[in-house]
Design a protein around this motif. Structure first.
Motif, mmCIF file in Angstrom:
data_model
loop_
_atom_site.group_PDB
_atom_site.id
_atom_site.type_symbol
_atom_site.label_atom_id
_atom_site.label_comp_id
_atom_site.label_asym_id
_atom_site.label_seq_id
_atom_site.Cartn_x
_atom_site.Cartn_y
_atom_site.Cartn_z
ATOM 1 N N LEU A 109 0.999 -1.337 -0.083
ATOM 2 C CA LEU A 109 0.120 0.015 -0.004
ATOM 3 C C LEU A 109 1.218 0.920 0.213
ATOM 4 C CD1 LEU A 109 -2.649 -0.854 1.929
ATOM 5 C CD2 LEU A 109 -2.830 -1.431 -0.258
ATOM 6 N N THR A 110 1.509 1.677 -1.993
ATOM 7 C CA THR A 110 2.246 2.508 -1.692
ATOM 8 C C THR A 110 1.992 3.341 -2.315
ATOM 9 O OG1 THR A 110 3.985 1.528 -2.428
ATOM 10 C CG2 THR A 110 3.943 1.355 -0.150
ATOM 11 N N CYS A 111 2.680 4.522 -2.801
ATOM 12 C CA CYS A 111 2.695 5.265 -3.304
ATOM 13 C C CYS A 111 3.805 6.115 -3.903
ATOM 14 C CB CYS A 111 1.077 6.133 -3.661
ATOM 15 S SG CYS A 111 1.269 7.897 -2.103
ATOM 16 N N CYS A 161 -2.134 4.717 1.876
ATOM 17 C CA CYS A 161 -0.742 4.912 1.403
ATOM 18 C C CYS A 161 0.244 5.082 1.800
ATOM 19 C CB CYS A 161 -0.185 4.498 0.028
ATOM 20 S SG CYS A 161 -0.622 6.062 -1.209
ATOM 21 N N LEU A 216 0.291 4.916 -7.292
ATOM 22 C CA LEU A 216 -0.465 3.832 -6.677
ATOM 23 C C LEU A 216 0.444 2.881 -6.699
ATOM 24 C CD1 LEU A 216 -4.053 5.043 -6.354
ATOM 25 C CD2 LEU A 216 -2.254 6.036 -4.905
ATOM 26 N N SER A 217 0.651 1.524 -5.883
ATOM 27 C CA SER A 217 1.372 1.310 -6.730
ATOM 28 C C SER A 217 0.014 -0.009 -6.420
ATOM 29 C CB SER A 217 2.292 0.019 -5.393
ATOM 30 O OG SER A 217 0.692 -0.146 -3.992
ATOM 31 N N MET A 230 -2.449 -1.062 -3.751
ATOM 32 C CA MET A 230 -3.174 0.609 -3.179
ATOM 33 C C MET A 230 -4.120 0.594 -4.992
ATOM 34 S SD MET A 230 -3.424 2.446 -1.795
ATOM 35 C CE MET A 230 -4.301 4.136 -0.919
#
Length: 80
Positions: free
Chosen positions: A25-27, A49, A65-66, A69
């Motif tokens: 949950l990253t960006c 995120c 967004l990943s 996410m």
């Protein structure tokens, strides 16, 4: 604040030198500090995120967004 977003799933390392985890949950954002937490909402779905990368490098987009996410938000492409 409204941002135009997209999602990405490739890469080996993020700009802060973490191993890229597509299902995390990253960006990516061009200017926000690393480790900033963002609450993102799309069509009634929300998730938090963490900024750990730089980008997007496409004019008109503010957030990448990943894949994880994007899935959490039921987000399937590029949207406002």
């Amino acid at each position: 604040m409204t941002m135009r977003a997209s999602w990405y799933q490739s890469g080996h390392h993020t700009a802060n030198q973490e191993v890229f985890k597509p299902d995390g949950l990253t960006c990516a954002h061009l200017t926000l500090p690393f480790d900033t937490l963002l609450r993102v909402t799309y069509n009634g779905h929300s998730a938090t995120c963490r900024v750990n990368d730089r980008g997007p490098y496409v004019k008109g987009r503010q957030l990448d967004l990943s894949r994880g996410m994007a899935r959490a938000l039921h987000f399937d492409g590029v949207h406002d």
